[in-house]
Write a protein that holds these residues in place. Structure first.
Motif, short mmCIF file in Angstrom:
data_model
loop_
_atom_site.label_atom_id
_atom_site.label_comp_id
_atom_site.label_asym_id
_atom_site.label_seq_id
_atom_site.Cartn_x
_atom_site.Cartn_y
_atom_site.Cartn_z
N ILE A 134 -3.55 22.43 -21.04
CA ILE A 134 -2.38 22.18 -21.79
C ILE A 134 -1.88 20.81 -21.08
CG2 ILE A 134 -0.88 23.98 -21.01
CD1 ILE A 134 -0.83 23.17 -24.59
N SER A 135 -1.38 19.91 -21.70
CA SER A 135 -0.31 18.84 -21.02
C SER A 135 0.24 18.21 -22.29
CB SER A 135 -0.96 17.99 -19.97
OG SER A 135 -1.95 17.14 -21.04
N SER A 136 1.21 17.66 -21.88
CA SER A 136 2.08 16.87 -23.04
C SER A 136 1.13 15.70 -23.54
CB SER A 136 3.24 16.00 -22.67
OG SER A 136 4.11 16.97 -22.01
N THR A 137 0.46 15.17 -22.51
CA THR A 137 -0.65 14.03 -22.81
C THR A 137 -1.61 14.48 -23.86
OG1 THR A 137 -0.25 13.11 -20.51
CG2 THR A 137 -2.16 12.36 -21.71
N GLN A 138 -2.17 15.75 -23.66
CA GLN A 138 -3.38 16.05 -24.32
C GLN A 138 -2.79 16.31 -26.06
OE1 GLN A 138 -4.91 19.78 -22.78
NE2 GLN A 138 -5.60 20.23 -24.96
N ILE A 139 -1.50 17.18 -26.14
CA ILE A 139 -0.85 17.05 -27.16
C ILE A 139 -0.57 15.75 -27.79
CG2 ILE A 139 1.16 18.07 -28.47
CD1 ILE A 139 1.40 19.92 -26.19
N ARG A 140 -0.10 14.67 -27.25
CA ARG A 140 -0.07 13.47 -27.99
C ARG A 140 -1.13 12.84 -28.35
NH1 ARG A 140 2.41 12.11 -22.72
NH2 ARG A 140 4.41 12.98 -22.81
N SER A 141 -2.46 12.95 -27.73
CA SER A 141 -3.52 12.45 -28.15
C SER A 141 -4.19 13.04 -29.36
CB SER A 141 -4.58 12.58 -27.03
OG SER A 141 -5.08 13.91 -26.66
N GLU A 142 -3.84 14.35 -29.52
CA GLU A 142 -4.03 14.99 -30.72
C GLU A 142 -3.41 14.49 -32.01
OE1 GLU A 142 -3.36 19.11 -29.52
OE2 GLU A 142 -5.29 18.87 -28.31
N GLY A 143 -2.44 13.82 -31.60
CA GLY A 143 -1.57 13.10 -32.86
C GLY A 143 -2.21 12.15 -33.49
N THR A 144 -1.57 11.47 -34.35
CA THR A 144 -2.20 10.14 -34.99
C THR A 144 -2.54 8.99 -34.15
OG1 THR A 144 -0.73 10.86 -36.77
CG2 THR A 144 -1.85 9.01 -37.13
N ILE A 145 -3.68 8.55 -34.31
CA ILE A 145 -4.03 7.31 -33.33
C ILE A 145 -3.93 6.31 -34.31
CG2 ILE A 145 -5.92 6.26 -32.11
CD1 ILE A 145 -4.98 8.61 -30.37
N TYR A 146 -3.23 5.08 -34.08
CA TYR A 146 -3.42 3.77 -34.88
C TYR A 146 -4.13 2.97 -34.35
CZ TYR A 146 0.94 5.73 -37.30
OH TYR A 146 1.60 6.67 -37.85
N ASN A 147 -5.15 2.42 -35.27
CA ASN A 147 -6.01 1.40 -34.57
C ASN A 147 -5.49 0.08 -34.84
OD1 ASN A 147 -8.23 3.22 -33.72
ND2 ASN A 147 -8.63 3.69 -35.90
N ILE A 148 -5.78 -0.84 -33.68
CA ILE A 148 -5.54 -1.99 -33.68
C ILE A 148 -6.63 -3.05 -34.02
CG2 ILE A 148 -4.28 -3.95 -32.51
CD1 ILE A 148 -2.90 -2.15 -30.97
N GLY A 149 -6.69 -4.01 -34.83
CA GLY A 149 -7.62 -5.07 -35.02
C GLY A 149 -6.80 -6.41 -34.48
N ILE A 150 -7.66 -7.28 -33.76
CA ILE A 150 -7.29 -8.50 -33.49
C ILE A 150 -7.79 -9.37 -34.05
CG2 ILE A 150 -7.01 -10.09 -31.50
CD1 ILE A 150 -7.39 -7.50 -29.55
N VAL A 151 -7.02 -10.58 -34.75
CA VAL A 151 -7.50 -11.84 -35.54
C VAL A 151 -7.17 -13.08 -34.45
CG1 VAL A 151 -7.26 -13.21 -37.40
CG2 VAL A 151 -6.68 -10.95 -37.61
N THR A 152 -8.45 -13.68 -33.97
CA THR A 152 -8.37 -14.46 -33.06
C THR A 152 -9.25 -15.79 -33.25
OG1 THR A 152 -8.50 -14.84 -30.56
CG2 THR A 152 -10.17 -13.66 -31.67
N ASP A 153 -9.06 -16.99 -32.60
CA ASP A 153 -9.96 -17.72 -32.64
C ASP A 153 -10.44 -18.44 -30.98
OD1 ASP A 153 -7.73 -19.87 -34.64
OD2 ASP A 153 -7.57 -19.27 -32.41
N ASP A 154 -10.25 -17.42 -30.29
CA ASP A 154 -10.74 -17.65 -28.72
C ASP A 154 -10.73 -16.30 -28.33
OD1 ASP A 154 -8.47 -16.73 -27.62
OD2 ASP A 154 -7.26 -18.52 -27.88
N ILE A 155 -11.55 -16.25 -27.06
CA ILE A 155 -11.86 -15.01 -26.55
C ILE A 155 -10.91 -14.47 -25.43
CG2 ILE A 155 -14.45 -15.27 -26.85
CD1 ILE A 155 -14.38 -16.07 -23.66
N TYR A 156 -9.48 -14.69 -25.72
CA TYR A 156 -8.57 -14.17 -24.89
C TYR A 156 -7.96 -13.34 -25.61
CZ TYR A 156 -10.27 -17.91 -22.34
OH TYR A 156 -11.22 -19.11 -21.61
N ASP A 157 -7.51 -11.82 -25.02
CA ASP A 157 -6.67 -10.96 -25.91
C ASP A 157 -5.29 -10.90 -25.61
OD1 ASP A 157 -6.50 -9.91 -23.15
OD2 ASP A 157 -6.86 -7.96 -23.83
N ASN A 158 -4.69 -11.88 -24.93
CA ASN A 158 -3.29 -11.86 -24.32
C ASN A 158 -2.78 -10.50 -23.73
OD1 ASN A 158 -3.30 -14.27 -25.26
ND2 ASN A 158 -2.01 -14.15 -27.29
N GLY A 159 -3.73 -9.95 -23.31
CA GLY A 159 -3.40 -8.64 -22.45
C GLY A 159 -3.21 -7.20 -23.33
N ILE A 160 -3.35 -7.52 -24.83
CA ILE A 160 -3.25 -6.58 -25.60
C ILE A 160 -4.02 -5.38 -25.33
CG2 ILE A 160 -4.68 -7.17 -27.66
CD1 ILE A 160 -2.23 -5.92 -29.28
#
Ligand code: CTP
Length: 449
Positions: A134-160
């Motif tokens: 058990i850990s706070s991290t584990q409980i957090r990861s059981e919560g909702t995960i929000y997925n990110i999609g990137i819209v780009t025209d080059d191959i740099y992610d700006n660190g996201i």
């Protein structure tokens, strides 16, 4: 330097009450927390529990804490084992607490084994076996995960991609590019789950869309994403047309999503502190704000509009939205290519200037001059954890320094997660109205000559 062991309070005084201290964030309070507090109490007669403050957690890069400080204190109190609860606010406080509270034993979980041995000069240090599974991290990861999609025209992610890993509940899932090869390369480079060049299909997946394409296409992508109820982060400026921007914000409100402009500055602790202190009379009435910026140094070299947008944002945050007049004095070379500009923004009682160099180097600096002193952010002010103030009547320079991790994107992402969980419909770090004023000013600058 190793210090001499002077003996604990009870050893020195013969007083039998044994005093124990333990520390933690105690986020999403769980059985592991309960157990360690209970066992700590069993080791003595008087137990002090130190709960980390929000600012200390941010300072040490722990951005994923969900419960407020008050909630975390309340949960510790409810165990009934703590005789006293204190707040841990800074690195190095443990030594000072041990002396201040005459502590005999410091208790921490076994995950910290060895890390607090340096405190053995002051008291007994006991590492107690962590409660398994058990850990706070584990409980957090059981919560909702929000997925990110990137819209780009080059191959740099700006660190996201890297930055999102520091914020719990986020996962960068997919990438879209009109050029399928770019999308494929991007996907492989950052090890994402999928890629595509069909925008409508791409939009079905992620909850959050990060738009980092060239300025021309941003508004169109933003509009489509918002229409499908997606939260959107977009590079700044989102458009150069104030009416288009107003339309996008209207639609975001209608669809109950937040449209976040990626002006990292407003998410940085140092900059916010600078704004609050300036508004709080640190240097008296502000008469001048000067931002200087070399285009080449800004975020790896960005366009004129992207660079200037950050300076305008800083000025709006410091001086407000009542800009009366904007003038631009662009210098170009023989071929009409932009070299240098000093833009002035006139306010009722102050003047702001933006000095921007393209092929010429200007000193990157932000200076605020007030009736009682001045504040300076030396070097890259748009990405800073530091500023200094020289105030009338005080011969010394006052320095303000804040921890700043990564490229700063994590602070924006963390704020977005808070906006989502609080179901906000407007970004509270940069209000829609402020973004609109920013684009109005940018438009005026672009209309020059
Ligand atoms: N602790 C424990 N057993 C667990 C979890 C935590 O004994 N399963 C102890 C830690 O070792 C620490 C105290 O509880 O001494 C406070 O830990 P904290 O960092 O607040 O909790 P974690 O669950 O470890 O949090 P996170 O996952 O965010 O690191």
């Amino acid at each position: 330097m190793k210090q001499a062991y002077y003996g604990s309070f009870s050893e020195r005084t013969g007083y039998i009450m044994k005093r124990v201290i333990t520390y933690g964030t105690f986020d999403l309070f769980h059985q592991g927390h309960y157990n360690i507090i209970k066992r700590a109490k069993e080791l003595g007669d008087y137990l002090i529990v130190g709960v980390t403050s929000e600012s200390y957690d941010i300072e040490r890069g722990k951005l994923n804490v969900r419960d407020s400080l008050l909630q975390r204190i309340e949960n510790v109190r409810k165990t009934g084992f703590a005789d006293e609860i204190i707040i841990e606010e800074y690195q190095g406080q443990k030594v000072s607490d041990i002396i201040k509270y005459n502590i005999d034993v410091l208790v921490v979980g076994s995950d910290w084994r060895g890390k607090f041995d340096y405190l053995k000069n002051y008291c007994d240090v006991q590492y107690l076996e962590r409660t398994k599974n058990i850990s706070s991290t584990q409980i957090r990861s059981e919560g909702t995960i929000y997925n990110i999609g990137i819209v780009t025209d080059d191959i740099y992610d700006n660190g996201i991609v890297v930055e999102s890993k520091y914020v719990s509940g986020l996962h960068v899932e997919s990438v879209f590019s009109e050029d399928e090869q770019v999308a494929k390369e991007f996907c492989e480079k950052y090890e994402l789950d999928s890629y595509g060049n069909d925008f409508d299909r791409f939009l079905c997946g992620p909850d959050i869309i990060y738009i980092k394409t060239s300025l021309k296409k941003r508004a169109e992508y933003i509009e489509k994403a918002i229409a499908l109820g997606k939260y959107v982060i977009s590079d700044s400026p989102m458009t150069l047309h104030p009416e288009t921007l107003r339309g996008l914000f209207r639609k975001a409100i209608e669809n109950k999503v937040v449209l976040v402009e990626k002006l990292m500055l407003v998410y940085l602790r140092a900059f916010n502190q600078l704004v609050w202190l300036t508004h709080g009379d640190l240097v008296g009435n502000v008469v001048s704000v000067k931002c200087s910026i070399s285009q080449d140094d800004f975020d790896g070299g960005k366009s004129f509009n992207e660079t200037v947008a950050h300076a305008i944002c800083a000025i709006i945050k410091l001086l407000g939205k009542e800009c009366l007049e904007v003038t631009s004095n662009a210098v170009t070379d023989a071929n009409g290519k932009f070299i240098y500009d000093v833009i002035t923004m006139k306010y009722p009682t102050a003047l702001a200037t933006i000095e921007i160099g393209s092929t010429v180097d200007v000193e990157n600096e932000l200076v605020i001059i007030g009736s009682k002193g001045r504040v300076t952010v030396p070097s890259d002010w748009w990405n800073t954890g530091y500023f200094e103030a020289k105030v009338e009547g005080n011969e010394f320079l006052k320095r303000y320094s804040f921890n700043f991790e990564g490229n700063g994107f994590r602070y924006l992402l963390q704020e977005l997660m808070i906006m989502i969980s609080d179901k906000r419909t407007e970004c509270t770090r940069l209000f829609y109205e402020e973004s609109e004023v920013l684009v109005d000013i940018l438009k005026k600058i672009n209309q020059r000559g």
